[in-house]
Design a protein around this motif. Sequence first.
Motif, PDB file in Angstrom:
ATOM      1  N   LYS A   1       0.340 -30.970 -27.577  1.00 29.88           N
ATOM      2  CA  LYS A   1       0.516 -29.910 -26.587  1.00 29.88           C
ATOM      3  C   LYS A   1      -0.821 -29.549 -25.933  1.00 29.88           C
ATOM      4  O   LYS A   1      -1.881 -29.897 -26.431  1.00 29.88           O
ATOM      5  CB  LYS A   1       1.142 -28.683 -27.240  1.00 29.88           C
ATOM      6  N   ASP A   2      -0.707 -28.833 -24.816  1.00 34.84           N
ATOM      7  CA  ASP A   2      -1.886 -28.389 -24.068  1.00 34.84           C
ATOM      8  C   ASP A   2      -2.166 -26.931 -24.378  1.00 34.84           C
ATOM      9  O   ASP A   2      -1.274 -26.186 -24.805  1.00 34.84           O
ATOM     10  CB  ASP A   2      -1.642 -28.518 -22.561  1.00 34.84           C
ATOM     11  N   GLU A   3      -3.395 -26.540 -24.118  1.00 38.56           N
ATOM     12  CA  GLU A   3      -3.760 -25.130 -24.209  1.00 38.56           C
ATOM     13  C   GLU A   3      -4.823 -24.838 -23.155  1.00 38.56           C
ATOM     14  O   GLU A   3      -5.576 -25.724 -22.756  1.00 38.56           O
ATOM     15  CB  GLU A   3      -4.263 -24.765 -25.607  1.00 38.56           C
ATOM     16  N   LYS A   4      -4.833 -23.592 -22.683  1.00 39.56           N
ATOM     17  CA  LYS A   4      -5.867 -23.158 -21.740  1.00 39.56           C
ATOM     18  C   LYS A   4      -6.987 -22.519 -22.533  1.00 39.56           C
ATOM     19  O   LYS A   4      -6.736 -21.679 -23.392  1.00 39.56           O
ATOM     20  CB  LYS A   4      -5.298 -22.141 -20.751  1.00 39.56           C
ATOM     21  N   ILE A   5      -8.217 -22.937 -22.221  1.00 39.41           N
ATOM     22  CA  ILE A   5      -9.384 -22.348 -22.884  1.00 39.41           C
ATOM     23  C   ILE A   5     -10.463 -22.055 -21.847  1.00 39.41           C
ATOM     24  O   ILE A   5     -10.404 -22.561 -20.726  1.00 39.41           O
ATOM     25  CB  ILE A   5      -9.956 -23.280 -23.990  1.00 39.41           C
ATOM     26  N   LYS A   6     -11.428 -21.262 -22.233  1.00 42.70           N
ATOM     27  CA  LYS A   6     -12.564 -21.004 -21.353  1.00 42.70           C
ATOM     28  C   LYS A   6     -13.349 -22.297 -21.183  1.00 42.70           C
ATOM     29  O   LYS A   6     -13.588 -23.010 -22.156  1.00 42.70           O
ATOM     30  CB  LYS A   6     -13.470 -19.916 -21.933  1.00 42.70           C
ATOM     31  N   SER A   7     -13.749 -22.583 -19.963  1.00 41.25           N
ATOM     32  CA  SER A   7     -14.448 -23.841 -19.688  1.00 41.25           C
ATOM     33  C   SER A   7     -15.762 -23.953 -20.461  1.00 41.25           C
ATOM     34  O   SER A   7     -16.157 -25.050 -20.851  1.00 41.25           O
ATOM     35  CB  SER A   7     -14.687 -24.004 -18.188  1.00 41.25           C
ATOM     36  N   VAL A   8     -16.425 -22.822 -20.734  1.00 39.05           N
ATOM     37  CA  VAL A   8     -17.689 -22.862 -21.481  1.00 39.05           C
ATOM     38  C   VAL A   8     -17.485 -23.285 -22.936  1.00 39.05           C
ATOM     39  O   VAL A   8     -18.427 -23.703 -23.594  1.00 39.05           O
ATOM     40  CB  VAL A   8     -18.458 -21.518 -21.421  1.00 39.05           C
ATOM     41  N   ASN A   9     -16.250 -23.192 -23.430  1.00 40.92           N
ATOM     42  CA  ASN A   9     -15.945 -23.581 -24.811  1.00 40.92           C
ATOM     43  C   ASN A   9     -15.260 -24.940 -24.899  1.00 40.92           C
ATOM     44  O   ASN A   9     -14.650 -25.262 -25.911  1.00 40.92           O
ATOM     45  CB  ASN A   9     -15.042 -22.524 -25.467  1.00 40.92           C
ATOM     46  N   SER A  10     -15.341 -25.736 -23.849  1.00 42.03           N
ATOM     47  CA  SER A  10     -14.548 -26.964 -23.776  1.00 42.03           C
ATOM     48  C   SER A  10     -15.298 -28.239 -24.171  1.00 42.03           C
ATOM     49  O   SER A  10     -14.741 -29.328 -24.049  1.00 42.03           O
ATOM     50  CB  SER A  10     -13.994 -27.127 -22.357  1.00 42.03           C
TER      51      SER A  10
ATOM     52  N   ILE B   1     -13.048 -36.796 -21.827  1.00 43.72           N
ATOM     53  CA  ILE B   1     -13.691 -35.892 -22.779  1.00 43.72           C
ATOM     54  C   ILE B   1     -14.734 -35.065 -22.036  1.00 43.72           C
ATOM     55  O   ILE B   1     -15.558 -35.608 -21.292  1.00 43.72           O
ATOM     56  CB  ILE B   1     -14.341 -36.687 -23.934  1.00 43.72           C
ATOM     57  N   VAL B   2     -14.691 -33.755 -22.225  1.00 48.02           N
ATOM     58  CA  VAL B   2     -15.619 -32.848 -21.540  1.00 48.02           C
ATOM     59  C   VAL B   2     -17.016 -32.997 -22.143  1.00 48.02           C
ATOM     60  O   VAL B   2     -17.207 -32.861 -23.346  1.00 48.02           O
ATOM     61  CB  VAL B   2     -15.136 -31.379 -21.643  1.00 48.02           C
ATOM     62  N   GLN B   3     -17.978 -33.294 -21.271  1.00 47.92           N
ATOM     63  CA  GLN B   3     -19.384 -33.468 -21.657  1.00 47.92           C
ATOM     64  C   GLN B   3     -20.200 -32.273 -21.149  1.00 47.92           C
ATOM     65  O   GLN B   3     -19.715 -31.487 -20.316  1.00 47.92           O
ATOM     66  CB  GLN B   3     -19.934 -34.764 -21.042  1.00 47.92           C
ATOM     67  N   PRO B   4     -21.455 -32.116 -21.599  1.00 53.64           N
ATOM     68  CA  PRO B   4     -22.282 -30.985 -21.135  1.00 53.64           C
ATOM     69  C   PRO B   4     -22.426 -30.909 -19.611  1.00 53.64           C
ATOM     70  O   PRO B   4     -22.386 -29.817 -19.041  1.00 53.64           O
ATOM     71  CB  PRO B   4     -23.637 -31.248 -21.803  1.00 53.64           C
ATOM     72  N   ASN B   5     -22.556 -32.059 -18.943  1.00 53.50           N
ATOM     73  CA  ASN B   5     -22.682 -32.033 -17.481  1.00 53.50           C
ATOM     74  C   ASN B   5     -21.415 -31.502 -16.811  1.00 53.50           C
ATOM     75  O   ASN B   5     -21.485 -30.890 -15.739  1.00 53.50           O
ATOM     76  CB  ASN B   5     -23.046 -33.416 -16.934  1.00 53.50           C
ATOM     77  N   HIS B   6     -20.242 -31.690 -17.428  1.00 52.02           N
ATOM     78  CA  HIS B   6     -18.999 -31.151 -16.864  1.00 52.02           C
ATOM     79  C   HIS B   6     -19.000 -29.623 -16.957  1.00 52.02           C
ATOM     80  O   HIS B   6     -18.560 -28.943 -16.030  1.00 52.02           O
ATOM     81  CB  HIS B   6     -17.773 -31.715 -17.601  1.00 52.02           C
ATOM     82  N   ILE B   7     -19.495 -29.096 -18.066  1.00 51.24           N
ATOM     83  CA  ILE B   7     -19.552 -27.636 -18.230  1.00 51.24           C
ATOM     84  C   ILE B   7     -20.465 -27.027 -17.166  1.00 51.24           C
ATOM     85  O   ILE B   7     -20.142 -25.992 -16.580  1.00 51.24           O
ATOM     86  CB  ILE B   7     -19.990 -27.259 -19.659  1.00 51.24           C
ATOM     87  N   LEU B   8     -21.590 -27.682 -16.884  1.00 51.81           N
ATOM     88  CA  LEU B   8     -22.481 -27.226 -15.813  1.00 51.81           C
ATOM     89  C   LEU B   8     -21.744 -27.231 -14.470  1.00 51.81           C
ATOM     90  O   LEU B   8     -21.841 -26.283 -13.689  1.00 51.81           O
ATOM     91  CB  LEU B   8     -23.724 -28.107 -15.756  1.00 51.81           C
ATOM     92  N   THR B   9     -20.973 -28.289 -14.224  1.00 51.54           N
ATOM     93  CA  THR B   9     -20.186 -28.373 -12.988  1.00 51.54           C
ATOM     94  C   THR B   9     -19.168 -27.236 -12.913  1.00 51.54           C
ATOM     95  O   THR B   9     -19.013 -26.604 -11.863  1.00 51.54           O
ATOM     96  CB  THR B   9     -19.471 -29.735 -12.897  1.00 51.54           C
ATOM     97  N   PHE B  10     -18.483 -26.962 -14.016  1.00 48.80           N
ATOM     98  CA  PHE B  10     -17.504 -25.866 -14.037  1.00 48.80           C
ATOM     99  C   PHE B  10     -18.182 -24.548 -13.682  1.00 48.80           C
ATOM    100  O   PHE B  10     -17.651 -23.761 -12.897  1.00 48.80           O
ATOM    101  CB  PHE B  10     -16.821 -25.746 -15.403  1.00 48.80           C
ATOM    102  N   LYS B  11     -19.349 -24.286 -14.260  1.00 46.33           N
ATOM    103  CA  LYS B  11     -20.087 -23.045 -13.983  1.00 46.33           C
ATOM    104  C   LYS B  11     -20.472 -22.989 -12.510  1.00 46.33           C
ATOM    105  O   LYS B  11     -20.305 -21.962 -11.855  1.00 46.33           O
ATOM    106  CB  LYS B  11     -21.355 -22.959 -14.844  1.00 46.33           C
TER     107      LYS B  11
END
Length: 181
Positions: free
Chosen positions: A19-28, A159-169
């Motif tokens: 199943k899927d879940e919604k989470i904060k992007s900074v915790n991904s 898979i979410v990497q550190p550079n993706h989190i920067l992009t989300f921010k």
Amino acid sequence: MINYQIAKKILKKSIIKIKDEKIKSVNSLNRVASVNIYSSIDYPSGNNAAFDGFAINSKDTKNINKKINQKFKIIGSIAAGAKPFKKIIKRFDAVEIMTGGIIPKGFDTIIPIEKIVFFPSIKNRKYILINKKVDKFNHVRLKGSDYKKNEIVLEKNSIVQPNHILTFKTLGIKNISVKKK
């Protein structure tokens, strides 16, 4: 114990539904995206300066030669994050601009501060002097050059990497859908 080949066949026939879940992007970090994630904006949001320097209109330099300096009047200053520049821009005007500052309409190129000659002096900066033709869009980061609106920034099942989190921010993406652990 069953052998490897039989176990592999059993797994291929089985339907594993995570199943899927919604989470904060900074915790991904290291989570698997369950949907494509798109940019909701153009980034940068407008043409901006890639260097500290002076913004001018490149058309004003088309007839300049090395023997004669052209004076460009300094009419203001723009910091990164500042409100839009509202002054009326005339021919041979220049505005000081910091890295990241949005370039006002009427200007289309940046001359880096290291290449600037001030007139009458460096302490009494009223004009900058230019003695050669300057190309359009020098040292300019164009609107949407990093991310265009509706562009995929992370594909489903990645898979979410550190550079993706920067992009989300950067793009203001606060929540994302990921597969449950």
